[in-house]
Design a protein around this motif. Structure first.
Motif, PDB file in Angstrom:
ATOM      1  N   LYS A 247       0.848  -1.196   0.000  1.00 11.06           N
ATOM      2  CA  LYS A 247       0.000   0.000   0.000  1.00 11.06           C
ATOM      3  C   LYS A 247       0.877   1.237   0.000  1.00 11.06           C
ATOM      4  O   LYS A 247       2.047   1.182   0.388  1.00 11.06           O
ATOM      5  N   PHE A 248       0.295   2.355  -0.405  1.00  9.55           N
ATOM      6  CA  PHE A 248       1.046   3.611  -0.363  1.00  9.55           C
ATOM      7  C   PHE A 248       0.105   4.768  -0.057  1.00  9.55           C
ATOM      8  O   PHE A 248      -1.121   4.660  -0.201  1.00  9.55           O
ATOM      9  N   GLN A 249       0.695   5.891   0.386  1.00 12.49           N
ATOM     10  CA  GLN A 249      -0.058   7.095   0.709  1.00 12.49           C
ATOM     11  C   GLN A 249      -0.109   7.989  -0.532  1.00 12.49           C
ATOM     12  O   GLN A 249       0.940   8.332  -1.095  1.00 12.49           O
ATOM     13  N   TYR A 250      -1.340   8.354  -0.927  1.00  7.87           N
ATOM     14  CA  TYR A 250      -1.532   9.057  -2.207  1.00  7.87           C
ATOM     15  C   TYR A 250      -2.229  10.396  -1.989  1.00  7.87           C
ATOM     16  O   TYR A 250      -3.212  10.495  -1.245  1.00  7.87           O
ATOM     17  N   ILE A 251      -1.717  11.415  -2.665  1.00 15.47           N
ATOM     18  CA  ILE A 251      -2.311  12.754  -2.620  1.00 15.47           C
ATOM     19  C   ILE A 251      -2.802  13.099  -4.020  1.00 15.47           C
ATOM     20  O   ILE A 251      -2.004  13.164  -4.968  1.00 15.47           O
ATOM     21  N   ASP A 252      -4.124  13.285  -4.147  1.00 12.20           N
ATOM     22  CA  ASP A 252      -4.662  13.763  -5.418  1.00 12.20           C
ATOM     23  C   ASP A 252      -5.497  15.015  -5.160  1.00 12.20           C
ATOM     24  O   ASP A 252      -5.502  15.545  -4.043  1.00 12.20           O
ATOM     25  N   ILE A 253      -6.174  15.493  -6.169  1.00 11.24           N
ATOM     26  CA  ILE A 253      -6.932  16.735  -6.030  1.00 11.24           C
ATOM     27  C   ILE A 253      -7.979  16.623  -4.924  1.00 11.24           C
ATOM     28  O   ILE A 253      -8.195  17.565  -4.152  1.00 11.24           O
ATOM     29  N   ALA A 274      -2.906   1.320  -8.081  1.00 15.48           N
ATOM     30  CA  ALA A 274      -2.306   2.651  -8.188  1.00 15.48           C
ATOM     31  C   ALA A 274      -2.707   3.331  -9.496  1.00 15.48           C
ATOM     32  O   ALA A 274      -2.562   2.750 -10.578  1.00 15.48           O
ATOM     33  N   PRO A 275      -3.225   4.566  -9.430  1.00 21.21           N
ATOM     34  CA  PRO A 275      -3.539   5.298 -10.657  1.00 21.21           C
ATOM     35  C   PRO A 275      -2.254   5.596 -11.433  1.00 21.21           C
ATOM     36  O   PRO A 275      -1.172   5.716 -10.842  1.00 21.21           O
ATOM     37  N   SER A 276      -2.383   5.702 -12.736  1.00 21.24           N
ATOM     38  CA  SER A 276      -1.199   5.982 -13.556  1.00 21.24           C
ATOM     39  C   SER A 276      -0.590   7.334 -13.227  1.00 21.24           C
ATOM     40  O   SER A 276       0.607   7.559 -13.448  1.00 21.24           O
ATOM     41  N   ARG A 277      -1.396   8.237 -12.645  1.00 16.40           N
ATOM     42  CA  ARG A 277      -0.891   9.571 -12.324  1.00 16.40           C
ATOM     43  C   ARG A 277      -0.154   9.607 -10.980  1.00 16.40           C
ATOM     44  O   ARG A 277       0.391  10.647 -10.614  1.00 16.40           O
ATOM     45  N   ALA A 278      -0.146   8.504 -10.259  1.00 18.44           N
ATOM     46  CA  ALA A 278       0.561   8.453  -8.970  1.00 18.44           C
ATOM     47  C   ALA A 278       2.053   8.331  -9.234  1.00 18.44           C
ATOM     48  O   ALA A 278       2.619   7.227  -9.306  1.00 18.44           O
ATOM     49  N   ASN A 279       2.723   9.479  -9.368  1.00 16.50           N
ATOM     50  CA  ASN A 279       4.099   9.445  -9.865  1.00 16.50           C
ATOM     51  C   ASN A 279       5.011  10.498  -9.242  1.00 16.50           C
ATOM     52  O   ASN A 279       6.222  10.436  -9.395  1.00 16.50           O
ATOM     53  N   ARG A 280       4.456  11.485  -8.517  1.00 15.48           N
ATOM     54  CA  ARG A 280       5.264  12.581  -7.987  1.00 15.48           C
ATOM     55  C   ARG A 280       5.776  12.241  -6.581  1.00 15.48           C
ATOM     56  O   ARG A 280       4.987  12.016  -5.671  1.00 15.48           O
ATOM     57  N   TYR A 281       7.081  12.245  -6.409  1.00 13.86           N
ATOM     58  CA  TYR A 281       7.673  12.026  -5.088  1.00 13.86           C
ATOM     59  C   TYR A 281       7.491  13.281  -4.240  1.00 13.86           C
ATOM     60  O   TYR A 281       7.723  14.402  -4.703  1.00 13.86           O
ATOM     61  N   THR A 282       7.048  13.092  -2.993  1.00 16.72           N
ATOM     62  CA  THR A 282       6.917  14.231  -2.076  1.00 16.72           C
ATOM     63  C   THR A 282       7.509  13.864  -0.722  1.00 16.72           C
ATOM     64  O   THR A 282       7.611  12.685  -0.355  1.00 16.72           O
ATOM     65  N   ASP A 305       5.976  12.357   5.386  1.00 14.65           N
ATOM     66  CA  ASP A 305       6.980  11.844   4.460  1.00 14.65           C
ATOM     67  C   ASP A 305       6.406  10.653   3.699  1.00 14.65           C
ATOM     68  O   ASP A 305       5.398  10.061   4.085  1.00 14.65           O
ATOM     69  N   ASN A 306       7.100  10.311   2.629  1.00 13.73           N
ATOM     70  CA  ASN A 306       6.803   9.084   1.872  1.00 13.73           C
ATOM     71  C   ASN A 306       5.390   9.051   1.289  1.00 13.73           C
ATOM     72  O   ASN A 306       4.737   8.013   1.279  1.00 13.73           O
ATOM     73  N   CYS A 307       4.927  10.199   0.803  1.00 11.28           N
ATOM     74  CA  CYS A 307       3.659  10.245   0.065  1.00 11.28           C
ATOM     75  C   CYS A 307       3.963  10.359  -1.428  1.00 11.28           C
ATOM     76  O   CYS A 307       5.019  10.858  -1.826  1.00 11.28           O
ATOM     77  N   ILE A 308       3.044   9.897  -2.222  1.00 12.08           N
ATOM     78  CA  ILE A 308       3.152  10.055  -3.671  1.00 12.08           C
ATOM     79  C   ILE A 308       1.987  10.922  -4.133  1.00 12.08           C
ATOM     80  O   ILE A 308       0.843  10.693  -3.744  1.00 12.08           O
ATOM     81  N   ALA A 309       2.297  11.918  -4.941  1.00 11.33           N
ATOM     82  CA  ALA A 309       1.272  12.854  -5.414  1.00 11.33           C
ATOM     83  C   ALA A 309       0.971  12.603  -6.885  1.00 11.33           C
ATOM     84  O   ALA A 309       1.768  12.004  -7.613  1.00 11.33           O
ATOM     85  N   SER A 310      -0.171  13.105  -7.297  1.00 12.47           N
ATOM     86  CA  SER A 310      -0.580  13.007  -8.695  1.00 12.47           C
ATOM     87  C   SER A 310       0.305  13.895  -9.566  1.00 12.47           C
ATOM     88  O   SER A 310       0.823  14.934  -9.122  1.00 12.47           O
TER      89      SER A 310
END
Length: 394
Positions: A247-253, A274-282, A305-310
């Motif tokens: 699993k991962f922590q995801y930030i989208d709109i 995982a959505p294809s847009r889940a690609n930005r390291y934050t 820490d360790n979140c992935i953004a759209s």
């Protein structure tokens, strides 16, 4: 009950008329004939909205009657203020018999609408005639009905005044915050300290290749120790990443509360989904800035820490020796930046900007020590304004 009052069923003091549907050939939309209303959409804020007329020789309701929606969206009330009116079967019309003040009955019914709705057991929401006719109300003398109505409306007027004052104050708070940020990023919120190392020297020392823009325009004038600098010289390059764990922590709109400009929810998603847009390291203290419809201000500071953004976000990762992360946040939510970047939007359905627009945008950069003083001042002032805002919501 007080002396002089009595209990009575509505059937004793009103005449209840049910509506009747017309065929499409019997009504028009060009203001010819008698007004005709067909459903809850014809009542807005206890006021009748007319959009159909009929020449059919049937008039159900008269001026002064109280209308109630009884099919579909039930329980909406409005007085017939238009005169002769034809009503569809979604309405019932209550005609009054003295001694009854019409507004007194209006407030009686409005107070018990929730209970009336619960009496409906059908698949399609509805109010049966018998439910209305069998309602028991406490009836005061006629003169006291007038006094009660006057007192209710006096208090309602006071409540409306308070609500409008709250709205005005909330608007003022929003405008004040905007002004504070405008002063902050133009060097007018805190005094400059001549001992501070100029921002341009800090930038050259950390990044000798940085492109520094001189302050050479009156409308863009900055304090002596400040400089204009492109986004690509104060933000670390964005990194692409892919989720690796189960699993991962995801930030989208949808994660952003754009009224408070915070992350309201970091989503936990299975990596296989995982959505294809889940690609930005934050990382913690980065600022995510939505490039899709930037005018909506989906902007927030990352708190974990360790979140992935759209990929719909530009991740503003401050270079620590140049840009304070909190100053970065206030900079990115300022009107100067948001409105400035809006001018580059392209597209009809989802107007957007791109990475290059932020990379090339000129940001006002004060010395690092002054950034810290600015942040402290903003937070002190925002704390007071937020305290007022919270008090309004109680």
């Amino acid at each position: 009950m007080p002396n002089g009052w009595c209990k009575t069923a509505l059937s004793e003091i009103i005449t209840l008329l049910s509506g009747r549907d017309l065929q499409p050939t019997q009504y028009n939309s060009f203001e010819k004939g008698i007004p005709y209303i067909t459903g809850a959409s014809n009542i807005d804020n206890n006021t009748i909205i007319i959009n159909r007329w009929t020449t059919a020789p049937i008039t159900i309701s008269h001026k002064g009657d109280l209308l109630i929606t009884c099919k579909g969206t039930i329980g909406k009330l409005a007085f017939n203020s238009v005169g002769d009116l034809h009503i569809a079967r979604q309405f019932m019309s209550l005609q009054f018999i003295e001694p009854l003040v019409s507004k007194y009955l209006f407030y009686c019914l409005e107070e018990r609408i929730s209970a009336i709705k619960q009496m409906d057991n059908g698949l399609i929401p509805g109010i049966d005639r018998s439910i209305i006719l069998n309602q028991i109300i406490q009836l005061p003398p006629l003169a006291e009905q007038y006094r009660i109505v006057a007192e209710i409306e006096r208090w309602f007027a006071l409540i409306d005044t308070i609500e409008k004052s709250k709205e005005g104050l909330e608007t003022a708070i929003k405008q004040t915050k905007s002004k504070i940020l405008d002063l902050a990023i133009h060097g007018k919120l805190v005094p400059q300290d001549p001992k501070d190392e100029p921002a341009s020297e800090q930038l050259r020392r950390i990044n000798p290749k940085a492109q520094i823009t001189c302050d050479n325009g009156h409308s863009r004038k900055l304090p002596q120790s400040w400089t204009w600098v492109k986004g690509k010289n104060i933000f670390a390059p964005m990194k692409s990443t892919k989720p690796t764990n189960e699993k991962f922590q995801y930030i989208d709109i949808d994660s952003i509360d754009n009224k408070r400009q915070i992350i309201s929810e970091v989503k936990t998603i299975k990596t296989v989904n995982a959505p294809s847009r889940a690609n930005r390291y934050t990382q913690k203290n980065d600022v995510v800035f939505s490039m899709v419809r930037p005018y909506l201000r989906n902007i927030a500071k990352v708190t974990n820490d360790n979140c992935i953004a759209s990929t719909g976000f530009y991740v503003c990762s401050s270079i620590p020796q140049i840009l304070h992360p909190d100053y970065c946040y206030y900079l990115m939510i300022s009107d100067n930046v948001v409105n400035g970047l809006n001018q580059f939007m392209k597209g009809d359905n989802s107007p957007s900007i791109n990475k290059g627009h932020i990379d090339e945008w000129l940001f006002p950069l004060p010395p690092l020590a002054e950034q810290q003083r600015i942040v402290q001042k903003i937070e002190k002032m925002f704390f007071i304004l937020d305290d007022i805002q919270n008090a309004l919501e109680v």
